[in-house]
Design a protein around this motif. Structure first.
Motif, mmCIF file in Angstrom:
data_model
loop_
_atom_site.group_PDB
_atom_site.id
_atom_site.type_symbol
_atom_site.label_atom_id
_atom_site.label_comp_id
_atom_site.label_asym_id
_atom_site.label_seq_id
_atom_site.Cartn_x
_atom_site.Cartn_y
_atom_site.Cartn_z
ATOM 1 N N SER A 133 0.730 -1.093 0.026
ATOM 2 C CA SER A 133 0.076 -0.150 0.040
ATOM 3 C C SER A 133 0.957 1.160 0.076
ATOM 4 C CB SER A 133 -1.018 -0.030 1.233
ATOM 5 O OG SER A 133 -0.294 0.044 2.541
ATOM 6 N N ARG A 134 2.117 0.996 0.740
ATOM 7 C CA ARG A 134 2.987 2.240 0.453
ATOM 8 C C ARG A 134 3.439 2.701 -0.661
ATOM 9 N NH1 ARG A 134 7.292 0.555 5.186
ATOM 10 N NH2 ARG A 134 5.721 -0.083 6.813
ATOM 11 N N PHE A 135 3.861 1.697 -1.732
ATOM 12 C CA PHE A 135 4.006 2.281 -3.054
ATOM 13 C C PHE A 135 2.693 2.742 -3.903
ATOM 14 C CE2 PHE A 135 6.554 -1.630 -2.106
ATOM 15 C CZ PHE A 135 7.909 -1.094 -2.315
ATOM 16 N N SER A 136 1.454 2.260 -3.477
ATOM 17 C CA SER A 136 0.186 2.878 -3.997
ATOM 18 C C SER A 136 -0.048 4.247 -3.733
ATOM 19 C CB SER A 136 -0.985 1.936 -3.651
ATOM 20 O OG SER A 136 -0.837 0.621 -4.212
ATOM 21 N N ASP A 137 0.465 4.594 -2.561
ATOM 22 C CA ASP A 137 0.117 5.849 -1.635
ATOM 23 C C ASP A 137 1.389 6.776 -2.348
ATOM 24 O OD1 ASP A 137 -1.800 4.822 -0.213
ATOM 25 O OD2 ASP A 137 -0.599 4.741 1.681
ATOM 26 N N GLU A 138 2.407 6.286 -2.441
ATOM 27 C CA GLU A 138 3.596 7.369 -3.206
ATOM 28 C C GLU A 138 3.093 7.556 -4.631
ATOM 29 O OE1 GLU A 138 8.095 6.954 -4.270
ATOM 30 O OE2 GLU A 138 7.580 5.748 -2.629
ATOM 31 N N ASN A 139 2.412 6.396 -5.369
ATOM 32 C CA ASN A 139 2.154 6.764 -6.660
ATOM 33 C C ASN A 139 0.740 7.579 -6.738
ATOM 34 O OD1 ASN A 139 2.048 6.025 -9.656
ATOM 35 N ND2 ASN A 139 0.288 5.060 -9.414
ATOM 36 N N LEU A 140 0.128 7.708 -5.842
ATOM 37 C CA LEU A 140 -1.034 8.733 -5.918
ATOM 38 C C LEU A 140 -0.455 10.205 -5.674
ATOM 39 C CD1 LEU A 140 -3.871 6.894 -3.848
ATOM 40 C CD2 LEU A 140 -3.974 7.338 -6.305
ATOM 41 N N THR A 141 0.487 10.254 -4.965
ATOM 42 C CA THR A 141 1.140 11.430 -4.700
ATOM 43 C C THR A 141 2.037 12.042 -5.799
ATOM 44 O OG1 THR A 141 1.419 10.923 -2.339
ATOM 45 C CG2 THR A 141 2.642 12.561 -3.137
ATOM 46 N N LEU A 142 2.499 10.901 -6.350
ATOM 47 C CA LEU A 142 3.277 11.544 -7.716
ATOM 48 C C LEU A 142 2.218 11.900 -8.812
ATOM 49 C CD1 LEU A 142 6.021 8.684 -7.598
ATOM 50 C CD2 LEU A 142 6.254 11.113 -7.174
ATOM 51 N N ILE A 143 1.335 11.052 -8.888
ATOM 52 C CA ILE A 143 0.097 11.582 -9.821
ATOM 53 C C ILE A 143 -0.552 13.001 -9.514
ATOM 54 C CG2 ILE A 143 -2.116 11.018 -10.581
ATOM 55 C CD1 ILE A 143 -1.550 8.227 -10.360
ATOM 56 N N GLU A 144 -0.662 13.105 -8.361
ATOM 57 C CA GLU A 144 -1.064 14.616 -7.983
ATOM 58 C C GLU A 144 -0.107 15.758 -8.663
ATOM 59 O OE1 GLU A 144 -2.588 17.095 -3.969
ATOM 60 O OE2 GLU A 144 -2.093 14.907 -3.939
ATOM 61 N N GLN A 145 1.102 15.336 -8.144
ATOM 62 C CA GLN A 145 2.298 16.206 -8.680
ATOM 63 C C GLN A 145 2.485 16.446 -10.038
ATOM 64 O OE1 GLN A 145 5.884 14.874 -6.628
ATOM 65 N NE2 GLN A 145 4.831 15.158 -4.612
ATOM 66 N N LYS A 146 2.330 15.312 -10.612
ATOM 67 C CA LYS A 146 2.356 15.428 -12.090
ATOM 68 C C LYS A 146 1.230 16.172 -12.719
ATOM 69 C CE LYS A 146 2.745 12.151 -16.099
ATOM 70 N NZ LYS A 146 3.030 10.872 -16.602
ATOM 71 N N LYS A 156 10.399 19.757 -17.184
ATOM 72 C CA LYS A 156 11.458 19.443 -16.101
ATOM 73 C C LYS A 156 10.787 18.793 -15.067
ATOM 74 C CE LYS A 156 15.703 20.596 -13.878
ATOM 75 N NZ LYS A 156 16.553 22.039 -13.541
ATOM 76 N N ALA A 157 9.867 19.315 -14.485
ATOM 77 C CA ALA A 157 9.217 18.648 -13.191
ATOM 78 C C ALA A 157 8.389 17.289 -13.910
ATOM 79 C CB ALA A 157 8.250 19.364 -12.876
ATOM 80 N N ILE A 158 8.056 17.144 -15.014
ATOM 81 C CA ILE A 158 7.335 16.055 -15.432
ATOM 82 C C ILE A 158 8.052 15.056 -15.819
ATOM 83 C CG2 ILE A 158 5.710 15.211 -17.642
ATOM 84 C CD1 ILE A 158 4.643 18.047 -17.878
ATOM 85 N N ASP A 159 9.367 15.150 -16.327
ATOM 86 C CA ASP A 159 10.270 14.198 -16.728
ATOM 87 C C ASP A 159 10.806 13.636 -15.342
ATOM 88 O OD1 ASP A 159 10.100 14.677 -19.160
ATOM 89 O OD2 ASP A 159 11.896 15.949 -19.485
ATOM 90 N N SER A 160 10.926 14.528 -14.212
ATOM 91 C CA SER A 160 11.507 14.028 -12.903
ATOM 92 C C SER A 160 10.456 12.940 -12.275
ATOM 93 C CB SER A 160 11.854 15.363 -12.242
ATOM 94 O OG SER A 160 12.055 14.739 -10.963
ATOM 95 N N ILE A 161 9.223 13.358 -12.361
ATOM 96 C CA ILE A 161 8.037 12.661 -11.825
ATOM 97 C C ILE A 161 7.896 11.513 -12.607
ATOM 98 C CG2 ILE A 161 5.462 12.450 -11.433
ATOM 99 C CD1 ILE A 161 5.806 15.780 -10.804
ATOM 100 N N ASN A 162 8.085 11.367 -13.932
ATOM 101 C CA ASN A 162 8.095 10.045 -14.616
ATOM 102 C C ASN A 162 9.131 9.197 -14.054
ATOM 103 O OD1 ASN A 162 5.695 10.864 -16.315
ATOM 104 N ND2 ASN A 162 7.237 11.701 -17.940
ATOM 105 N N ALA A 163 10.198 9.695 -13.756
ATOM 106 C CA ALA A 163 11.508 8.858 -13.415
ATOM 107 C C ALA A 163 11.112 8.418 -12.158
ATOM 108 C CB ALA A 163 12.607 9.650 -13.382
#
Length: 238
Positions: A133-146, A156-163
Motif C-alpha cells: 500500500s505504501r507504493f500505491s500511496d506514493e504513486n497517488l502522490t506522484l500523480i497529483e504532483q504530475k 522538467k518537473a514532468i520528466d522528474s516525476i515520470n522517473a
C-alpha cells in the motif's frame, strides 16, 4: 433377522454420513454486527467470474458459519447481498485454507473493519498488502504532483516525476518478487505472482516458480503459475 437388517442399514447410513462430512475440510465462522436479515454468499473465481459455492441466510442472528470442500488453498470471497450489483465493494477477500477461519466485521464498514483469523496464507497476504500500500500511496502522490506539473507546463518537473513513477513501480515489483520467494512454502507466493506482478519480466516469474516447494507447486495457484510461465516461454521462443 429383521432387527439385524435394520441395524445394518442404520450402520451403513452412519458410515455414509461420516464419509460425506469428511469431504468438508474448511469450517468458516463469523459475525457481522448490525446485520439483522439478508444473505451471505461464499464465492470463488471460476471462468473469470465470481461463482457462489455456498449461501447463508441471516435472520435475526448476525453470526454465521459454513463448511466448504476446499481442494487447495485459494482466495475466496464473502459476499453480502445488499440488493445491489455483485461488486467487489460488497466482497471480503480471504485466503482460505483447510481448517477453521473466522471473519468478524460490521454492517456499516463491511470491508474495512473485517478481521480474519485462522489462515497463515491470509496473515502473509495482509503483511504483503500493508507494505504494498505504501507504493500505491506514493504513486497517488506522484500523480497529483504530475497533474500540477502538466497544468503549469513544467516539462522538467514532468520528466522528474515520470522517473520517480518508474522507480516506484520497479520497487513495488521487486518487493512482490522477494516476498513471493521468501514465502515459497505458502500458496500466497504463486498467488501474488499471478495477481500482482503477472506482467513482470519472465525471469522474475521464473524465479518464483522454481523456488516453490513441491507442496505449493502442486497447489491450485502453483499449477497455474507453472502453466503461465511455460506459456510465456513458449511464446517468446517462437
Amino acid at each position: 433377522m429383521k432387527n439385524s437388517i435394520i441395524a445394518f442399514v442404520t450402520l451403513f447410513l452412519l458410515v455414509a454420513c461420516n464419509k460425506n462430512e469428511s469431504k468438508t475440510n474448511l469450517h468458516i465462522t463469523g459475525n457481522i454486527k448490525g446485520l439483522k436479515e439478508g444473505t451471505l454468499y461464499i464465492q470463488r473465481y471460476a471462468d473469470s467470474s465470481l461463482v457462489a459455492i455456498d449461501s447463508i441466510k441471516i435472520d435475526g442472528n448476525s453470526a454465521f458459519e459454513s463448511n466448504i470442500d476446499l481442494k487447495s488453498p485459494e482466495m475466496l470471497y464473502l459476499y453480502l447481498d445488499r440488493g445491489v450489483t455483485n461488486s467487489l465493494d460488497n466482497n471480503i477477500m480471504f485466503f482460505a485454507e483447510p481448517g477453521t477461519i473466522n471473519i468478524e466485521t460490521n454492517l456499516d464498514s463491511f470491508i474495512s473493519s473485517a478481521k480474519i483469523t485462522g489462515s497463515k496464507n491470509q496473515e502473509l497476504y495482509e503483511e504483503y498488502k500493508k507494505i504494498n500500500s505504501r507504493f500505491s500511496d506514493e504513486n497517488l502522490t506522484l500523480i497529483e504532483q504530475k497533474f500540477k506539473a502538466v497544468k503549469s507546463n513544467n516539462a522538467k518537473a514532468i520528466d522528474s516525476i515520470n522517473a520517480l513513477q518508474d522507480n516506484n513501480i520497479k520497487r513495488k515489483y521487486l518487493y512482490a518478487t522477494n516476498f513471493a520467494v521468501n514465502n515459497k512454502d505458502h500458496e500466497v507466493s504463486p498467488y501474488i505472482a499471478l495477481a500482482e506482478i503477472y506482467d513482470i519480466n519472465i525471469k522474475y516469474l521464473d524465479t518464483i516458480q522454481k523456488s516453490m516447494t513441491p507442496k505449493v507447486a502442486n497447489s491450485l495457484y502453483g499449477k497455474k503459475l507453472t502453466k503461465y510461465v511455460d506459456a510465456i516461454k513458449e511464446t517468446e521462443a517462437k
